[in-house]
Design a protein around this motif. Structure first.
Motif, PDB file in Angstrom:
ATOM      1  N   HIS A 270       0.834  -1.215   0.000  1.00 56.31           N
ATOM      2  CA  HIS A 270       0.000   0.000   0.000  1.00 56.31           C
ATOM      3  C   HIS A 270       0.862   1.256   0.000  1.00 56.31           C
ATOM      4  O   HIS A 270       0.612   2.202  -0.769  1.00 56.31           O
ATOM      5  N   GLU A 271       1.886   1.269   0.835  1.00 57.91           N
ATOM      6  CA  GLU A 271       2.786   2.424   0.891  1.00 57.91           C
ATOM      7  C   GLU A 271       3.487   2.625  -0.457  1.00 57.91           C
ATOM      8  O   GLU A 271       3.664   3.767  -0.924  1.00 57.91           O
ATOM      9  N   PHE A 272       3.861   1.515  -1.086  1.00 51.62           N
ATOM     10  CA  PHE A 272       4.517   1.593  -2.389  1.00 51.62           C
ATOM     11  C   PHE A 272       3.583   2.178  -3.439  1.00 51.62           C
ATOM     12  O   PHE A 272       3.976   3.023  -4.242  1.00 51.62           O
ATOM     13  N   LEU A 273       2.328   1.737  -3.434  1.00 51.24           N
ATOM     14  CA  LEU A 273       1.349   2.281  -4.377  1.00 51.24           C
ATOM     15  C   LEU A 273       1.201   3.785  -4.208  1.00 51.24           C
ATOM     16  O   LEU A 273       1.106   4.532  -5.193  1.00 51.24           O
ATOM     17  N   GLU A 274       1.159   4.250  -2.982  1.00 53.63           N
ATOM     18  CA  GLU A 274       1.027   5.686  -2.727  1.00 53.63           C
ATOM     19  C   GLU A 274       2.217   6.451  -3.283  1.00 53.63           C
ATOM     20  O   GLU A 274       2.061   7.556  -3.820  1.00 53.63           O
ATOM     21  N   SER A 275       3.412   5.864  -3.185  1.00 53.69           N
ATOM     22  CA  SER A 275       4.613   6.543  -3.707  1.00 53.69           C
ATOM     23  C   SER A 275       4.614   6.557  -5.233  1.00 53.69           C
ATOM     24  O   SER A 275       5.230   7.427  -5.850  1.00 53.69           O
ATOM     25  N   LEU A 276       3.920   5.602  -5.840  1.00 49.53           N
ATOM     26  CA  LEU A 276       3.845   5.545  -7.298  1.00 49.53           C
ATOM     27  C   LEU A 276       2.845   6.546  -7.877  1.00 49.53           C
ATOM     28  O   LEU A 276       2.978   6.964  -9.033  1.00 49.53           O
ATOM     29  N   LYS A 277       1.820   6.895  -7.113  1.00 55.11           N
ATOM     30  CA  LYS A 277       0.696   7.666  -7.633  1.00 55.11           C
ATOM     31  C   LYS A 277       1.083   8.935  -8.393  1.00 55.11           C
ATOM     32  O   LYS A 277       0.491   9.231  -9.445  1.00 55.11           O
ATOM     33  N   PRO A 278       2.049   9.754  -7.921  1.00 59.54           N
ATOM     34  CA  PRO A 278       2.388  10.962  -8.687  1.00 59.54           C
ATOM     35  C   PRO A 278       2.901  10.677 -10.091  1.00 59.54           C
ATOM     36  O   PRO A 278       2.775  11.509 -10.989  1.00 59.54           O
ATOM     37  N   PHE A 279       3.499   9.495 -10.299  1.00 56.21           N
ATOM     38  CA  PHE A 279       4.071   9.137 -11.598  1.00 56.21           C
ATOM     39  C   PHE A 279       3.194   8.138 -12.355  1.00 56.21           C
ATOM     40  O   PHE A 279       3.186   8.124 -13.587  1.00 56.21           O
ATOM     41  N   ALA A 280       2.490   7.300 -11.610  1.00 54.27           N
ATOM     42  CA  ALA A 280       1.713   6.207 -12.201  1.00 54.27           C
ATOM     43  C   ALA A 280       0.377   6.088 -11.474  1.00 54.27           C
ATOM     44  O   ALA A 280       0.193   5.204 -10.627  1.00 54.27           O
ATOM     45  N   PRO A 281      -0.565   6.984 -11.779  1.00 54.99           N
ATOM     46  CA  PRO A 281      -1.830   7.010 -11.027  1.00 54.99           C
ATOM     47  C   PRO A 281      -2.672   5.750 -11.176  1.00 54.99           C
ATOM     48  O   PRO A 281      -3.538   5.503 -10.333  1.00 54.99           O
ATOM     49  N   ASN A 282      -2.444   4.955 -12.214  1.00 54.22           N
ATOM     50  CA  ASN A 282      -3.224   3.733 -12.410  1.00 54.22           C
ATOM     51  C   ASN A 282      -2.522   2.484 -11.874  1.00 54.22           C
ATOM     52  O   ASN A 282      -2.964   1.361 -12.156  1.00 54.22           O
ATOM     53  N   ALA A 283      -1.443   2.672 -11.101  1.00 53.87           N
ATOM     54  CA  ALA A 283      -0.743   1.523 -10.529  1.00 53.87           C
ATOM     55  C   ALA A 283      -1.692   0.736  -9.633  1.00 53.87           C
ATOM     56  O   ALA A 283      -2.578   1.297  -8.989  1.00 53.87           O
ATOM     57  N   SER A 284      -1.497  -0.581  -9.611  1.00 57.94           N
ATOM     58  CA  SER A 284      -2.430  -1.431  -8.872  1.00 57.94           C
ATOM     59  C   SER A 284      -1.752  -2.712  -8.416  1.00 57.94           C
ATOM     60  O   SER A 284      -0.839  -3.216  -9.080  1.00 57.94           O
ATOM     61  N   VAL A 285      -2.205  -3.240  -7.275  1.00 55.91           N
ATOM     62  CA  VAL A 285      -1.837  -4.591  -6.872  1.00 55.91           C
ATOM     63  C   VAL A 285      -2.743  -5.543  -7.646  1.00 55.91           C
ATOM     64  O   VAL A 285      -3.962  -5.513  -7.492  1.00 55.91           O
TER      65      VAL A 285
END
Length: 319
Positions: A270-285
């Motif tokens: 979850h923390e990793f997804l949050e760090s991705l959001k500014p660059f990759a808003p559609n990132a998903s587990v």
């Protein structure tokens, strides 16, 4: 297999068999995946063919730089320099070459890498399908990976299968209209995002030829583990989904050229997804590692089904 077939180039089961039965036994070398580590320096090489050479969202030049940069990133390396080789067909319009080189330059600038050497060859008309591009790259290894284990989360940095679908439309083989563009881009920003999670990272690959399904089959085989995917969590654009349904294609087998699949400890997902959001808003587990021996499955509407490896020819000449 007595002769080379186009299906070998799709990156699926035929490519695996070709490498295991022909390439590796003859070379008798320890060949790493998409990038090798030589004295803390990551090194990779790739050849690119694309028909057509220009497509919505880029060109074979964009593709060559992005593909090589992303292979280095997948190895945990920060890219620094590229070599560029061109095979040009006699009679090719010089403006085509200029456009490809301009895209190559702009993508390298975006990726913050320098093109430092190269080579050019010209072949007779009809011998090269316009242009073939080979790029090799080096980068400094800055990330290490731990061993994957059951329970680890499988993350993708954005919607999948878009490059394969965009190339299909660009080929004009089907009477389909869409504003879809390729996802082709260098993931040069990803190393800095990953660095704080070192110690929790387990594995990483870019899902190019053969798509997400193919690289996850390779993961299962490499580590004797399984992966369970959750269909509802896999980001796929409606246009891509519609094209796949219309033509009977599996999105998990279509190429992405600006995405990364990452296996990470579940407590950091979850923390990793949050760090991705500014660059990759559609990132998903999109799934989890399981203890099923070498098996890739997908949960669809509550039912778990086996995802077979890619076989045969699907969209050749796209990367």
């Amino acid at each position: 297999m007595d002769k080379i077939t186009l299906s070998i180039g799709t990156g699926g089961e035929e490519m695996t068999q070709f490498l295991q039965k022909t390439v590796f036994p003859i070379l008798e070398e320890s060949i790493s995946g998409d990038a090798a580590l030589v004295n803390h320096t990551a090194f990779t090489i790739d050849s690119f063919v694309a028909e057509p050479p220009f497509f919505p969202g880029g060109s074979i030049g964009t593709l060559a730089v992005s593909g090589t940069v992303n292979d280095l990133v997948a190895a945990g390396a920060k890219p620094s320099a590229l070599a560029l080789s061109l095979i040009l067909e006699e009679g090719l319009d010089m403006e085509v070459v200029r456009r490809i080189l301009q895209d190559t330059k702009e993508t390298a600038k975006l990726a913050q890498v320098k093109i430092v050497t190269g080579d050019t060859k010209v072949v007779q008309k009809g011998a090269a399908d316009k242009v073939f591009v080979t790029t090799s790259g080096i980068g400094q290894k800055v990330l290490d990976f731990e061993s994957p284990a059951p329970g680890d989360a499988v993350v993708v940095t954005g919607d999948i299968a878009r490059h394969g679908a965009a190339m299909l439309l660009a080929s004009k083989k089907f009477e389909l209209e869409s504003q879809l563009t390729s996802d082709c881009e260098p993931l040069c920003w990803l190393i800095d995002v990953l660095k704080p999670f070192e110690g929790y990272l387990k594995w990483m690959r870019d899902p190019t030829r053969g798509g997400v399904g193919t690289i996850l089959h390779e993961f299962c085989s490499q580590f004797s583990l399984g992966v369970r995917l959750f269909q509802k969590q896999i980001p796929i654009l409606p246009e891509v989904k519609g094209i796949c349904e219309l033509l009977g294609l599996e999105p998990l087998h279509l190429a992405s050229e600006g995405r990364m699949v990452i296996v990470i400890s579940p407590d950091k997902a979850h923390e990793f997804l949050e760090s991705l959001k500014p660059f990759a808003p559609n990132a998903s587990v999109i799934g989890e590692v399981v203890d099923d021996h070498k098996t890739l499955t997908q949960v669809v509407d509550g039912y778990e089904t086996y995802v077979p490896p890619l076989t045969g020819e699907i969209l050749p000449r796209i990367c």
